[in-house]
Design a protein around this motif. Structure first.
Motif, PDB file in Angstrom:
ATOM      1  N   SER A 107       0.697  -1.185  -0.100  1.00 30.25           N
ATOM      2  CA  SER A 107       0.152  -0.036   0.035  1.00 30.25           C
ATOM      3  C   SER A 107       0.957   1.268  -0.037  1.00 30.25           C
ATOM      4  O   SER A 107       0.510   2.123  -0.649  1.00 30.25           O
ATOM      5  N   ILE A 108       1.952   1.041   0.898  1.00 39.55           N
ATOM      6  CA  ILE A 108       2.832   2.241   0.690  1.00 39.55           C
ATOM      7  C   ILE A 108       3.482   2.704  -0.609  1.00 39.55           C
ATOM      8  O   ILE A 108       3.568   3.775  -1.316  1.00 39.55           O
ATOM      9  N   LYS A 109       3.904   1.599  -1.419  1.00 40.43           N
ATOM     10  CA  LYS A 109       4.361   1.838  -2.803  1.00 40.43           C
ATOM     11  C   LYS A 109       3.368   2.526  -3.549  1.00 40.43           C
ATOM     12  O   LYS A 109       3.551   3.370  -4.613  1.00 40.43           O
ATOM     13  N   LYS A 110       2.013   1.769  -3.555  1.00 42.45           N
ATOM     14  CA  LYS A 110       0.730   2.330  -4.416  1.00 42.45           C
ATOM     15  C   LYS A 110       0.563   3.931  -4.025  1.00 42.45           C
ATOM     16  O   LYS A 110       0.407   4.696  -5.143  1.00 42.45           O
ATOM     17  N   ASN A 111       0.629   4.322  -2.751  1.00 46.77           N
ATOM     18  CA  ASN A 111       0.336   5.565  -2.311  1.00 46.77           C
ATOM     19  C   ASN A 111       1.333   6.670  -2.345  1.00 46.77           C
ATOM     20  O   ASN A 111       1.292   7.503  -2.443  1.00 46.77           O
ATOM     21  N   LEU A 112       2.478   6.366  -2.813  1.00 51.75           N
ATOM     22  CA  LEU A 112       3.702   7.050  -2.979  1.00 51.75           C
ATOM     23  C   LEU A 112       3.431   8.384  -3.792  1.00 51.75           C
ATOM     24  O   LEU A 112       3.977   9.428  -3.489  1.00 51.75           O
ATOM     25  N   THR A 113       3.130   8.005  -4.916  1.00 49.12           N
ATOM     26  CA  THR A 113       2.710   8.989  -6.015  1.00 49.12           C
ATOM     27  C   THR A 113       1.692  10.194  -5.447  1.00 49.12           C
ATOM     28  O   THR A 113       1.751  11.207  -5.991  1.00 49.12           O
ATOM     29  N   LEU A 114       0.998   9.949  -4.494  1.00 48.80           N
ATOM     30  CA  LEU A 114      -0.172  10.646  -3.831  1.00 48.80           C
ATOM     31  C   LEU A 114       0.602  11.638  -3.058  1.00 48.80           C
ATOM     32  O   LEU A 114      -0.190  12.904  -2.620  1.00 48.80           O
ATOM     33  N   VAL A 115       1.532  11.558  -2.645  1.00 47.77           N
ATOM     34  CA  VAL A 115       2.278  12.479  -1.470  1.00 47.77           C
ATOM     35  C   VAL A 115       3.475  13.174  -1.745  1.00 47.77           C
ATOM     36  O   VAL A 115       4.216  13.048  -3.042  1.00 47.77           O
ATOM     37  N   ASP A 116       3.599  14.373  -1.016  1.00 46.83           N
ATOM     38  CA  ASP A 116       4.743  15.355  -1.429  1.00 46.83           C
ATOM     39  C   ASP A 116       6.086  15.113  -0.657  1.00 46.83           C
ATOM     40  O   ASP A 116       7.077  15.347  -0.970  1.00 46.83           O
ATOM     41  N   ILE A 117       5.819  14.519   0.453  1.00 49.79           N
ATOM     42  CA  ILE A 117       6.895  14.241   1.674  1.00 49.79           C
ATOM     43  C   ILE A 117       6.521  13.087   2.527  1.00 49.79           C
ATOM     44  O   ILE A 117       5.326  12.870   2.673  1.00 49.79           O
ATOM     45  N   ILE A 118       7.543  12.629   3.253  1.00 47.94           N
ATOM     46  CA  ILE A 118       7.561  11.384   4.023  1.00 47.94           C
ATOM     47  C   ILE A 118       8.060  11.902   5.413  1.00 47.94           C
ATOM     48  O   ILE A 118       8.911  12.658   5.508  1.00 47.94           O
ATOM     49  N   TYR A 119       7.221  11.544   6.465  1.00 48.66           N
ATOM     50  CA  TYR A 119       7.481  11.496   7.784  1.00 48.66           C
ATOM     51  C   TYR A 119       7.963  10.261   8.305  1.00 48.66           C
ATOM     52  O   TYR A 119       7.047   9.275   8.452  1.00 48.66           O
ATOM     53  N   GLU A 120       9.425   9.974   8.609  1.00 53.27           N
ATOM     54  CA  GLU A 120       9.690   8.783   9.114  1.00 53.27           C
ATOM     55  C   GLU A 120       9.840   8.783  10.613  1.00 53.27           C
ATOM     56  O   GLU A 120      10.984   9.615  11.227  1.00 53.27           O
ATOM     57  N   LEU A 121       9.061   8.277  11.445  1.00 58.05           N
ATOM     58  CA  LEU A 121       9.410   8.479  12.817  1.00 58.05           C
ATOM     59  C   LEU A 121      10.452   7.283  13.409  1.00 58.05           C
ATOM     60  O   LEU A 121      10.268   5.961  13.227  1.00 58.05           O
ATOM     61  N   LEU A 122      11.133   7.813  14.064  1.00 60.37           N
ATOM     62  CA  LEU A 122      12.201   6.885  15.157  1.00 60.37           C
ATOM     63  C   LEU A 122      12.082   6.898  16.481  1.00 60.37           C
ATOM     64  O   LEU A 122      11.592   8.007  16.850  1.00 60.37           O
ATOM     65  N   ASP A 123      12.282   6.019  16.946  1.00 56.78           N
ATOM     66  CA  ASP A 123      12.112   5.845  18.739  1.00 56.78           C
ATOM     67  C   ASP A 123      13.592   6.518  19.205  1.00 56.78           C
ATOM     68  O   ASP A 123      14.576   5.668  18.996  1.00 56.78           O
ATOM     69  N   GLY A 124      13.505   7.409  19.994  1.00 54.42           N
ATOM     70  CA  GLY A 124      14.808   8.264  20.179  1.00 54.42           C
ATOM     71  C   GLY A 124      15.798   7.202  21.305  1.00 54.42           C
ATOM     72  O   GLY A 124      16.791   7.421  21.370  1.00 54.42           O
ATOM     73  N   ARG A 125      14.829   6.294  21.961  1.00 52.71           N
ATOM     74  CA  ARG A 125      15.654   5.259  22.765  1.00 52.71           C
ATOM     75  C   ARG A 125      16.467   4.215  21.905  1.00 52.71           C
ATOM     76  O   ARG A 125      17.502   3.813  22.515  1.00 52.71           O
ATOM     77  N   ILE A 126      15.783   3.918  20.839  1.00 55.45           N
ATOM     78  CA  ILE A 126      16.579   2.947  19.869  1.00 55.45           C
ATOM     79  C   ILE A 126      16.444   3.565  18.479  1.00 55.45           C
ATOM     80  O   ILE A 126      15.936   2.952  17.485  1.00 55.45           O
ATOM     81  N   PRO A 127      17.211   4.558  17.904  1.00 56.33           N
ATOM     82  CA  PRO A 127      17.025   5.203  16.603  1.00 56.33           C
ATOM     83  C   PRO A 127      17.648   4.183  15.765  1.00 56.33           C
ATOM     84  O   PRO A 127      17.003   4.357  14.515  1.00 56.33           O
ATOM     85  N   LEU A 128      18.511   3.406  15.996  1.00 53.48           N
ATOM     86  CA  LEU A 128      19.039   2.364  14.778  1.00 53.48           C
ATOM     87  C   LEU A 128      18.156   1.228  14.808  1.00 53.48           C
ATOM     88  O   LEU A 128      17.676   0.913  13.654  1.00 53.48           O
ATOM     89  N   SER A 129      17.543   0.703  15.796  1.00 54.31           N
ATOM     90  CA  SER A 129      16.700  -0.555  15.821  1.00 54.31           C
ATOM     91  C   SER A 129      15.455  -0.104  15.263  1.00 54.31           C
ATOM     92  O   SER A 129      14.651  -0.865  14.551  1.00 54.31           O
ATOM     93  N   SER A 130      14.899   0.975  15.590  1.00 46.83           N
ATOM     94  CA  SER A 130      13.448   1.479  15.227  1.00 46.83           C
ATOM     95  C   SER A 130      13.571   2.071  13.514  1.00 46.83           C
ATOM     96  O   SER A 130      12.431   2.397  13.139  1.00 46.83           O
ATOM     97  N   LYS A 131      14.487   1.792  13.117  1.00 47.92           N
ATOM     98  CA  LYS A 131      14.612   2.280  11.433  1.00 47.92           C
ATOM     99  C   LYS A 131      14.524   1.167  10.737  1.00 47.92           C
ATOM    100  O   LYS A 131      15.472   0.283  10.818  1.00 47.92           O
ATOM    101  N   ASN A 132      13.268   1.098  10.216  1.00 53.14           N
ATOM    102  CA  ASN A 132      13.007   0.077   9.220  1.00 53.14           C
ATOM    103  C   ASN A 132      13.947   0.137   7.861  1.00 53.14           C
ATOM    104  O   ASN A 132      13.843   1.188   7.104  1.00 53.14           O
ATOM    105  N   PRO A 133      14.841  -0.739   7.652  1.00 51.13           N
ATOM    106  CA  PRO A 133      15.789  -0.367   6.436  1.00 51.13           C
ATOM    107  C   PRO A 133      15.075  -0.602   5.074  1.00 51.13           C
ATOM    108  O   PRO A 133      15.709  -0.247   4.303  1.00 51.13           O
ATOM    109  N   ASP A 134      13.955  -1.099   5.044  1.00 48.49           N
ATOM    110  CA  ASP A 134      13.179  -1.155   3.912  1.00 48.49           C
ATOM    111  C   ASP A 134      12.551   0.054   3.470  1.00 48.49           C
ATOM    112  O   ASP A 134      12.264   0.279   2.179  1.00 48.49           O
TER     113      ASP A 134
END
Length: 285
Positions: A16-43
């Motif tokens: 669904s994310i791939k499908k809707n990308l053309t509809l948006v201007d910008i992405i907000y990616e949220l990370l957890d400040g306690r685990i910024p590396l582990s909470s970043k989805n590499p995909d």
């Protein structure tokens, strides 16, 4: 501890994310400040490609001041747009809106030249489960229309939400990735509640958390539970906490389920103190 948790709805969310990308201007990616590396989805970066993105360092009220300072310097040097937010106290919101307009300024000017005025900035909100996506949308919109919860998997489908400042946000369910590459990532996600407790060995998880806190924040652990942590094992610390907090069954047996859930809950809600489990120097590993 091997944790494999990739429900079918997450595969659908990715599509669904791939499908809707053309509809948006910008992405907000949220990370957890306690685990910024582990909470970043590499995909996510590979999915969104060149789409403009703002990284939101969320739960900065639960992460340590030292950790926040180090990560802020890291992102500043790297040149990545980032906003540190404490959604519980509405901190960072104005900075986020301002940065969103700055990043999309050129696109909006081009639209105006074509006679298209006042077109809303459309934003897609991405992140792992339980990182605060719905809370962010509720905070920006000033309403309680998006269901939230202190557990993963509450948001079930895509939702467009109109908000002030001529912006629209697309909320998406939290998305994990199929395979965690190392145990630390699995554990950190489990510590913060990004993975449902039902699929975990909670006792092992609590012991692993105590090990991490003993190594990184021994004073916080000692002060919270008023137990001796010097030259003792994690299980001994857990046993001491159980006796201190009355987590005892008949026959003086320890109620491990109760004490383990208590320790995890204390960590997740910041009762132990402000903790950052991953620092920029960990990237060297």
């Amino acid at each position: 501890m091997n944790i494999n948790w990739y429900p079918g709805h997450m595969k659908k969310t990715k599509e669904s994310i791939k499908k809707n990308l053309t509809l948006v201007d910008i992405i907000y990616e949220l990370l957890d400040g306690r685990i910024p590396l582990s909470s970043k989805n590499p995909d996510i970066d590979s999915i969104i490609g060149n789409k403009p993105k703002i990284t939101i360092f969320n739960k900065s009220d639960l992460s340590s001041e030292e950790g926040n300072r180090k990560w802020k310097n890291y992102f500043k040097k790297s040149g990545f747009p980032i906003v540190f937010m404490d959604l519980m106290n509405n901190r960072g919101l104005n900075e986020l809106i301002k940065l969103s307009y700055e990043i999309t300024e050129e696109k909006r000017k081009n639209l105006q030249k074509k006679g298209i005025k006042n077109k809303p900035i459309r934003v897609m909100v991405l992140g792992i489960p339980n990182v605060g996506k719905s809370t962010l949308i509720n905070t920006i919109s000033g309403r309680k229309g998006t269901k939230t919860g202190n557990r993963p998997g509450v948001t079930k489908g895509n939702q467009w939400i109109k908000i002030k400042d001529n912006m629209e946000l697309l909320d998406t369910p939290g998305i994990l990735w199929p395979k965690f590459e190392d145990e630390n990532t699995s554990l950190n996600l489990a510590f913060t509640g990004a993975i449902k407790d039902e699929v975990l060995d909670v006792q092992t998880l609590a012991l692993k958390l105590i090990e991490s806190l003993k190594r990184l924040y021994p004073q916080l652990l000692k002060e919270r539970y008023e137990v001796d942590i010097e030259n003792v094992s994690s299980i001994d610390i857990l046993n001491s906490i159980a006796y201190k907090r009355g987590c005892i069954l008949r026959g003086e047996e320890i109620d491990y389920e109760k004490v383990c859930n208590m320790v995890l809950d204390d960590f997740r809600k910041g009762r132990i103190g402000r903790v950052t489990l991953e620092m920029p120097e960990d990237l060297e590993g």
